[in-house]
Design an enzyme around this catalytic site. Structure first.
Site, short mmCIF file in Angstrom:
data_model
loop_
_atom_site.label_atom_id
_atom_site.label_comp_id
_atom_site.label_asym_id
_atom_site.label_seq_id
_atom_site.Cartn_x
_atom_site.Cartn_y
_atom_site.Cartn_z
N GLY A 34 -2.56 -3.62 9.51
CA GLY A 34 -2.26 -5.01 9.16
C GLY A 34 -0.79 -5.34 9.39
N ASP A 89 -5.90 -7.57 1.02
CA ASP A 89 -6.08 -9.02 1.05
C ASP A 89 -6.06 -9.60 -0.36
OD1 ASP A 89 -6.46 -9.26 3.93
OD2 ASP A 89 -8.23 -8.04 3.55
N GLY A 101 -9.38 -7.73 6.10
CA GLY A 101 -8.98 -8.91 6.86
C GLY A 101 -8.60 -8.56 8.29
N GLY A 102 -8.10 -7.36 8.47
CA GLY A 102 -7.72 -6.88 9.80
C GLY A 102 -8.83 -6.08 10.48
N GLU A 108 -10.19 2.62 7.01
CA GLU A 108 -9.25 2.60 5.87
C GLU A 108 -9.87 3.30 4.67
OE1 GLU A 108 -6.83 -1.52 6.97
OE2 GLU A 108 -8.53 -1.63 5.62
#
Ligand code: 5RP
Length: 228
Positions: A34, A89, A101-102, A108
């Site tokens: 991100g 986020d 969001g990314g 992750e």
């Protein structure tokens, strides 16, 4: 005389810089994805701190680190990491987060699960009382989309396929993403358990089991360290 408050971008730079204090020289480090993490990667490269290797959570972070001379290693080469550094986020009072969001939520979560400490770096806009205002990312197997949309609808959510360049976005893992609006996630642990079991869900972007242990929160008054 009033000072101009820092911009969101400046707050991200502040927390990225503060996260360097959690980097253990000579060890493996987990690295998220991100715009905040990009600033952390830049700060790490500029710091001259030498790590054994970074375990990356996305192709984008891998490329950025490689281009800056940070050694990237495969997760399979690493048993455990002391620290994983990533953005969010949304983050609540328990360190539970919404992420993805990314579009990198699956890797992750995998990398975070192999780290002893999750250090979240976020600007103050990410701090929430209840998760769910940010559209919840859910990585799915494409053929499962209609049924998963229906299941979220039954919960009061509106799930839409994430589109990029006029096509469904394809993740680093070759799958699709749904973004779900209209949820109020009052019990993140139970919600994560439930949605993770739906056939076709690869990863739900609620990080309650892989919650943050520390959040470096960028505020106009400086970086706050929140410990969970
Ligand atoms: C990527 C993520 C990011 O950590 C999250 O979207 C926050 O991004 P940014 O630092 O750009 O605000 O989960 O999948």
């Amino acid at each position: 005389m009033s000072q101009t408050p820092p911009t969101q971008d400046e707050l991200k730079t502040m927390v990225a810089q503060a996260a360097l204090a959690y980097v253990i020289p000579g060890e493996y480090l987990g690295v998220g994805t991100g715009s905040t993490v990009n600033k952390f990667i830049d700060a790490l490269a500029a710091s001259g701190v030498s790590i054994k290797g970074a375990v990356s959570s996305s192709l984008a972070s891998t490329q950025r680190m490689a281009s800056l001379g940070i050694p990237v290693v495969d997760l399979a080469q690493v048993d455990r990491m002391s620290v994983y550094i990533d953005g969010a986020d949304e983050i609540d009072a328990h360190g539970y987060m919404v992420k993805g969001g990314g579009a990198a939520l699956t890797r992750e979560k995998i990398v975070a699960a192999q780290a002893d400490q999750f250090v979240c770096i976020a600007d103050a806009s990410k701090r929430v009382q209840v998760l769910g205002a940010f559209p919840l990312p859910v990585e799915i197997i494409p053929m499962s989309a209609p049924e998963i949309v229906r299941r979220f609808q039954a919960m009061g959510g509106v799930a839409t396929l994430r589109i990029a360049n006029g096509q469904p976005l394809v993740t680093d893992n070759g799958q699709y993403l749904l973004d779900v609006k209209g949820l109020s996630i009052t019990d993140p642990l139970a919600f994560e358990n439930t949605v993770s079991q739906w056939p076709g869900v690869v990863t739900v972007g609620v990080f309650a089991h892989q919650h943050a242990h520390v959040c470096l929160l960028g505020t106009p008054q400086g970086v706050q360290s929140l410990v969970y």
